[in-house]
Scaffold this motif. Structure first.
Motif, PDB file in Angstrom:
ATOM      1  N   HIS A   1       3.590 121.222 -62.786  1.00 54.87           N
ATOM      2  CA  HIS A   1       4.810 120.226 -62.292  1.00 54.87           C
ATOM      3  C   HIS A   1       6.081 121.485 -61.096  1.00 54.87           C
ATOM      4  CE1 HIS A   1       4.838 117.694 -65.171  1.00 54.87           C
ATOM      5  NE2 HIS A   1       5.478 116.812 -64.718  1.00 54.87           N
ATOM      6  N   VAL A   2       6.199 120.625 -60.014  1.00 59.45           N
ATOM      7  CA  VAL A   2       7.199 122.027 -59.232  1.00 59.45           C
ATOM      8  C   VAL A   2       8.215 121.308 -58.837  1.00 59.45           C
ATOM      9  CG1 VAL A   2       7.263 122.860 -56.916  1.00 59.45           C
ATOM     10  CG2 VAL A   2       4.927 122.461 -57.575  1.00 59.45           C
ATOM     11  N   LEU A   3       9.580 122.213 -59.035  1.00 62.93           N
ATOM     12  CA  LEU A   3      10.674 121.619 -58.563  1.00 62.93           C
ATOM     13  C   LEU A   3      11.685 122.374 -58.173  1.00 62.93           C
ATOM     14  CD1 LEU A   3      10.467 121.512 -62.038  1.00 62.93           C
ATOM     15  CD2 LEU A   3      11.955 120.321 -62.304  1.00 62.93           C
ATOM     16  N   GLN A   4      12.476 121.621 -56.531  1.00 66.78           N
ATOM     17  CA  GLN A   4      12.972 122.319 -55.454  1.00 66.78           C
ATOM     18  C   GLN A   4      14.604 122.348 -56.295  1.00 66.78           C
ATOM     19  OE1 GLN A   4      10.834 124.043 -53.527  1.00 66.78           O
ATOM     20  NE2 GLN A   4      13.115 124.434 -52.799  1.00 66.78           N
ATOM     21  N   ASN A   5      14.609 123.499 -56.560  1.00 66.85           N
ATOM     22  CA  ASN A   5      16.273 123.494 -57.275  1.00 66.85           C
ATOM     23  C   ASN A   5      16.827 125.038 -57.216  1.00 66.85           C
ATOM     24  OD1 ASN A   5      18.460 124.119 -58.523  1.00 66.85           O
ATOM     25  ND2 ASN A   5      17.876 121.401 -58.198  1.00 66.85           N
ATOM     26  N   GLN A   6      17.711 125.481 -56.045  1.00 67.06           N
ATOM     27  CA  GLN A   6      17.810 126.662 -55.951  1.00 67.06           C
ATOM     28  C   GLN A   6      18.823 127.223 -57.499  1.00 67.06           C
ATOM     29  OE1 GLN A   6      20.415 127.626 -52.612  1.00 67.06           O
ATOM     30  NE2 GLN A   6      20.857 130.028 -53.995  1.00 67.06           N
ATOM     31  N   ALA A   7      19.654 126.240 -57.815  1.00 62.79           N
ATOM     32  CA  ALA A   7      20.464 126.548 -59.380  1.00 62.79           C
ATOM     33  C   ALA A   7      19.640 126.556 -60.496  1.00 62.79           C
ATOM     34  CB  ALA A   7      21.455 125.625 -59.701  1.00 62.79           C
ATOM     35  N   LEU A   8      18.320 126.228 -60.319  1.00 62.53           N
ATOM     36  CA  LEU A   8      17.444 126.251 -61.346  1.00 62.53           C
ATOM     37  C   LEU A   8      16.647 127.214 -61.702  1.00 62.53           C
ATOM     38  CD1 LEU A   8      16.243 124.631 -64.104  1.00 62.53           C
ATOM     39  CD2 LEU A   8      14.220 123.682 -62.536  1.00 62.53           C
TER      40      LEU A   8
ATOM     41  N   ARG B   1       4.244 141.684 -85.027  1.00 60.89           N
ATOM     42  CA  ARG B   1       2.733 141.751 -85.274  1.00 60.89           C
ATOM     43  C   ARG B   1       2.772 140.298 -84.132  1.00 60.89           C
ATOM     44  NH1 ARG B   1       0.714 143.187 -91.059  1.00 60.89           N
ATOM     45  NH2 ARG B   1       0.717 145.360 -91.162  1.00 60.89           N
ATOM     46  N   GLU B   2       1.574 140.369 -83.683  1.00 57.73           N
ATOM     47  CA  GLU B   2       1.483 138.706 -82.652  1.00 57.73           C
ATOM     48  C   GLU B   2       0.734 138.046 -83.312  1.00 57.73           C
ATOM     49  OE1 GLU B   2      -2.167 137.227 -79.963  1.00 57.73           O
ATOM     50  OE2 GLU B   2      -2.270 139.513 -79.722  1.00 57.73           O
ATOM     51  N   LEU B   3       0.816 137.580 -84.579  1.00 55.39           N
ATOM     52  CA  LEU B   3       0.048 136.663 -85.727  1.00 55.39           C
ATOM     53  C   LEU B   3       2.435 136.130 -85.818  1.00 55.39           C
ATOM     54  CD1 LEU B   3      -0.756 135.025 -87.183  1.00 55.39           C
ATOM     55  CD2 LEU B   3      -0.643 137.018 -89.314  1.00 55.39           C
ATOM     56  N   PHE B   4       3.091 136.764 -85.768  1.00 52.02           N
ATOM     57  CA  PHE B   4       4.411 135.990 -85.897  1.00 52.02           C
ATOM     58  C   PHE B   4       5.064 136.094 -84.890  1.00 52.02           C
ATOM     59  CE2 PHE B   4       3.203 138.911 -89.841  1.00 52.02           C
ATOM     60  CZ  PHE B   4       2.805 137.891 -90.077  1.00 52.02           C
ATOM     61  N   GLY B   5       4.815 135.736 -83.920  1.00 48.21           N
ATOM     62  CA  GLY B   5       5.391 135.032 -82.774  1.00 48.21           C
ATOM     63  C   GLY B   5       5.241 135.964 -81.741  1.00 48.21           C
ATOM     64  N   VAL B   6       4.658 135.179 -80.190  1.00 47.97           N
ATOM     65  CA  VAL B   6       4.527 135.934 -78.462  1.00 47.97           C
ATOM     66  C   VAL B   6       5.310 135.107 -77.684  1.00 47.97           C
ATOM     67  CG1 VAL B   6       1.765 135.978 -79.407  1.00 47.97           C
ATOM     68  CG2 VAL B   6       3.181 133.649 -78.643  1.00 47.97           C
ATOM     69  N   LEU B   7       5.241 135.828 -76.933  1.00 51.01           N
ATOM     70  CA  LEU B   7       6.260 135.371 -75.652  1.00 51.01           C
ATOM     71  C   LEU B   7       5.399 134.186 -74.611  1.00 51.01           C
ATOM     72  CD1 LEU B   7       8.578 135.818 -73.273  1.00 51.01           C
ATOM     73  CD2 LEU B   7       6.046 136.808 -71.930  1.00 51.01           C
ATOM     74  N   HIS B   8       6.123 132.651 -75.112  1.00 46.73           N
ATOM     75  CA  HIS B   8       5.040 131.724 -75.112  1.00 46.73           C
ATOM     76  C   HIS B   8       6.284 130.952 -74.451  1.00 46.73           C
ATOM     77  CE1 HIS B   8       2.658 128.098 -76.582  1.00 46.73           C
ATOM     78  NE2 HIS B   8       2.053 129.388 -75.990  1.00 46.73           N
ATOM     79  N   LEU B   9       6.921 131.557 -73.087  1.00 48.50           N
ATOM     80  CA  LEU B   9       7.709 131.182 -72.024  1.00 48.50           C
ATOM     81  C   LEU B   9       6.734 130.609 -70.992  1.00 48.50           C
ATOM     82  CD1 LEU B   9      11.365 133.438 -71.516  1.00 48.50           C
ATOM     83  CD2 LEU B   9      11.093 131.453 -72.896  1.00 48.50           C
ATOM     84  N   LYS B  10       7.825 129.716 -69.830  1.00 46.88           N
ATOM     85  CA  LYS B  10       6.781 129.372 -69.533  1.00 46.88           C
ATOM     86  C   LYS B  10       8.049 128.982 -68.190  1.00 46.88           C
ATOM     87  CE  LYS B  10       3.693 128.869 -72.308  1.00 46.88           C
ATOM     88  NZ  LYS B  10       2.670 129.494 -71.658  1.00 46.88           N
ATOM     89  N   GLY B  11       6.821 128.882 -66.995  1.00 43.99           N
ATOM     90  CA  GLY B  11       8.144 128.262 -65.264  1.00 43.99           C
ATOM     91  C   GLY B  11       7.539 129.929 -64.216  1.00 43.99           C
ATOM     92  N   PHE B  12       7.427 130.187 -63.250  1.00 44.36           N
ATOM     93  CA  PHE B  12       7.311 131.160 -62.654  1.00 44.36           C
ATOM     94  C   PHE B  12       8.100 130.731 -61.390  1.00 44.36           C
ATOM     95  CE2 PHE B  12       2.244 130.034 -62.835  1.00 44.36           C
ATOM     96  CZ  PHE B  12       2.308 130.527 -64.371  1.00 44.36           C
ATOM     97  N   VAL B  13       8.618 131.451 -60.177  1.00 48.70           N
ATOM     98  CA  VAL B  13       9.958 131.704 -59.969  1.00 48.70           C
ATOM     99  C   VAL B  13       9.692 131.791 -58.547  1.00 48.70           C
ATOM    100  CG1 VAL B  13      12.757 131.717 -58.987  1.00 48.70           C
ATOM    101  CG2 VAL B  13      11.812 131.335 -61.814  1.00 48.70           C
ATOM    102  N   ILE B  14       9.042 130.733 -57.403  1.00 50.49           N
ATOM    103  CA  ILE B  14       9.225 131.059 -56.573  1.00 50.49           C
ATOM    104  C   ILE B  14      10.350 131.109 -55.410  1.00 50.49           C
ATOM    105  CG2 ILE B  14       6.970 131.678 -54.611  1.00 50.49           C
ATOM    106  CD1 ILE B  14       5.355 130.910 -56.930  1.00 50.49           C
ATOM    107  N   ASP B  15      11.341 131.945 -54.854  1.00 52.18           N
ATOM    108  CA  ASP B  15      11.773 131.617 -54.313  1.00 52.18           C
ATOM    109  C   ASP B  15      12.726 130.748 -54.635  1.00 52.18           C
ATOM    110  OD1 ASP B  15      10.720 133.585 -51.918  1.00 52.18           O
ATOM    111  OD2 ASP B  15      10.087 131.558 -51.027  1.00 52.18           O
ATOM    112  N   ASP B  16      13.056 129.119 -54.060  1.00 51.27           N
ATOM    113  CA  ASP B  16      14.135 128.778 -54.674  1.00 51.27           C
ATOM    114  C   ASP B  16      13.615 127.011 -55.611  1.00 51.27           C
ATOM    115  OD1 ASP B  16      16.437 130.258 -53.804  1.00 51.27           O
ATOM    116  OD2 ASP B  16      16.186 128.345 -52.068  1.00 51.27           O
ATOM    117  N   SER B  17      11.958 127.525 -55.271  1.00 52.12           N
ATOM    118  CA  SER B  17      11.547 126.534 -56.741  1.00 52.12           C
ATOM    119  C   SER B  17      10.951 126.989 -58.022  1.00 52.12           C
ATOM    120  CB  SER B  17      10.280 126.470 -55.871  1.00 52.12           C
ATOM    121  OG  SER B  17       9.217 127.320 -55.473  1.00 52.12           O
ATOM    122  N   VAL B  18      10.211 126.095 -59.128  1.00 51.69           N
ATOM    123  CA  VAL B  18       9.744 126.667 -60.230  1.00 51.69           C
ATOM    124  C   VAL B  18       8.750 125.964 -60.381  1.00 51.69           C
ATOM    125  CG1 VAL B  18      10.600 126.011 -62.649  1.00 51.69           C
ATOM    126  CG2 VAL B  18      12.250 126.617 -61.573  1.00 51.69           C
TER     127      VAL B  18
END
Length: 447
Positions: free
Chosen positions: A167-174, A126-143
């Motif tokens: 924010h845009v972070l350019q980091n392949q490992a991340l 049920r949505e009331l008890f938890g949702v996907l609240h992750l953030k971050g778009f991975v595009i090539d080697d940037s986040v």
């Protein structure tokens, strides 16, 4: 940093090294939309979009069209959109019965020659008890990291915007680490299904798979084996958390506990967990100067003007104001001395959605975590912790804070905040009823 916890987490975090030039801050929602579209168009390897929702409106259409265009241009591109399973299958709150965004996703897949799979992640039954609240778009080697979802107001497509951090972070490992968790920790789960294809399974039929996914997520972490525990310069650590006492919650509490001079906190919904309040009180006792920025109730995304018909959801901004007023009243002495500064953000009819923390001149936390009991117990959350022990990134950091404070007003006294007799009749009646039946505390824990 003083070790104020018996099992301190922060010194053990593995992080990825950054250069100051590798982290850029986007200053506005409209600029964020342009940045996102430009990066999608230029992608050559992978595009992973993770958000609470991708809305069927003009801005959502623009994003989805851009993804299809990128796939047509480069068929080898690995593209996936990941959203919350339950949120995608209902309409907007208060808008009556609607088919939800899933119907639109299916129509887009049916009418396009390119394939952009859209996956629904059910964090709870049920949505009331938890949702996907992750953030971050991975595009090539940037986040590209923001608390924003994808619709007209978050992306400032027309006249109104919802203010967030970008924010845009350019980091392949991340980027590799975040890509790996989404692909192997979420998409490959039996509980996760494509929303852009017809004949979706019922949530009830997925109950066991959802329970298994949530159990595994409680122990999941980002792969930081390519990182280091050395704190030799600017670096970033990805954090993941769901449920009580998770690593992200612990890191947030430790960050507050580590503050020695200055702590700044942003949250759109003032409903702090007890653990956060406890650490704030301890920080005040240590002499730490604290700034807390919250949205004015009229800048809350649940706010409904008194001229419109009352809906229960419209009481939420007033509940948050009541909580803020109580907090201000308890700490009026600290407000008077200037040690504690409570700021209300308001810019016309626009809304406020900022989250995060700035600790001394060292730590900056990027997160979608609302710093409320729901985020600490129910939703699947993440964050990026930027550590700057040498002060290499202070100027951009200060510029972001200046941009945030531009539309704020300091609360000089708890008396300046409205009380129940000042509220619209429908809101006041509902809140009196809630108080009488003593469910106010329950509401604070799940909203």
């Amino acid at each position: 940093m003083p070790l104020l916890f018996k099992r301190s987490l922060l010194p053990k975090l593995r992080s990825f090294a950054l250069t100051p030039e590798a982290v850029s801050i986007v200053s506005s929602a409209a600029e964020f939309r342009r940045c996102l579209l430009a990066k999608i168009a230029a992608a050559t390897q992978r595009i992973y979009i993770v958000a609470l929702y991708l809305q069927q409106d003009e801005a959502g259409q623009e994003i989805l069209d851009a993804l299809h265009a990128a796939k047509l241009k480069r068929p080898e591109l690995e593209i996936a959109v990941v959203v919350d399973w339950l949120r995608a299958q209902r309409g907007l709150i208060g808008a009556g019965k609607q088919p939800g965004n899933a119907a639109w996703y299916q129509d887009m897949t049916r009418t396009h020659q390119s394939e952009v799979p859209i996956y629904g992640v059910p964090v709870q039954t049920r949505e009331l008890f938890g949702v996907l609240h992750l953030k971050g778009f991975v595009i090539d080697d940037s986040v590209v990291y923001s608390g924003a979802s994808l619709n007209n107001v978050y992306l400032h497509k027309f006249d109104k915007y919802r203010f967030d951090r970008y924010h845009v972070l350019q980091n392949q490992a991340l980027a590799d680490s975040m890509h790996h968790l989404v692909k192997h920790g979420l998409i490959e789960s039996k509980a996760v299904h494509r929303l852009d294809l017809p004949n979706l399974p019922s949530t009830r039929s997925l109950r066991n798979d959802i329970g298994d996914l949530r159990s595994r997520l409680k122990y999941a972490t980002y792969d930081t084996s390519a990182g280091s525990t050395a704190r030799e310069g600017l670096s970033v650590s990805p954090l993941l958390g769901v449920g009580k006492n998770n690593p992200l919650n612990r890191a947030i509490l430790e960050l507050i506990a580590s503050a020695q001079q200055q702590l700044t906190i942003c949250t759109p919904y003032f409903n702090l967990p007890l653990g956060v309040i406890r650490e704030i009180n301890r920080a005040l006792a240590r002499g730490v100067k604290i700034d807390i920025v919250v949205g004015d109730k009229t800048a809350n995304d649940f706010y409904i003007p008194p001229s419109e018909p009352f809906k229960v959801i419209a009481a939420l901004p007033y509940l948050y104001e009541i909580s803020l007023r109580r907090f201000a009243k308890r700490h009026q002495r600290n407000i008077d001395s200037g040690q504690l500064n409570l700021h209300l953000w308001r810019d016309g009819d626009n809304t406020y959605h900022l989250k995060g923390m700035w600790v001394d001149q060292r730590y900056t936390l990027l997160t979608g975590n609302n710093l409320n009991p729901r985020a600490f117990r129910l939703d699947l959350e993440n964050a990026l912790l930027i550590d700057d022990p040498k002060g290499e990134w202070l100027e951009p950091r200060a510029q972001e804070l200046e941009n945030i404070f531009r539309h704020t007003t300091r609360i000089d006294s708890f008396h300046t905040l409205e009380t129940l007799p000042d509220y619209p009749a429908g809101v006041a009646k509902f809140l009196k009823r809630v108080s009488r039946v003593r469910i106010e505390r329950l509401l604070y824990r799940i909203l």
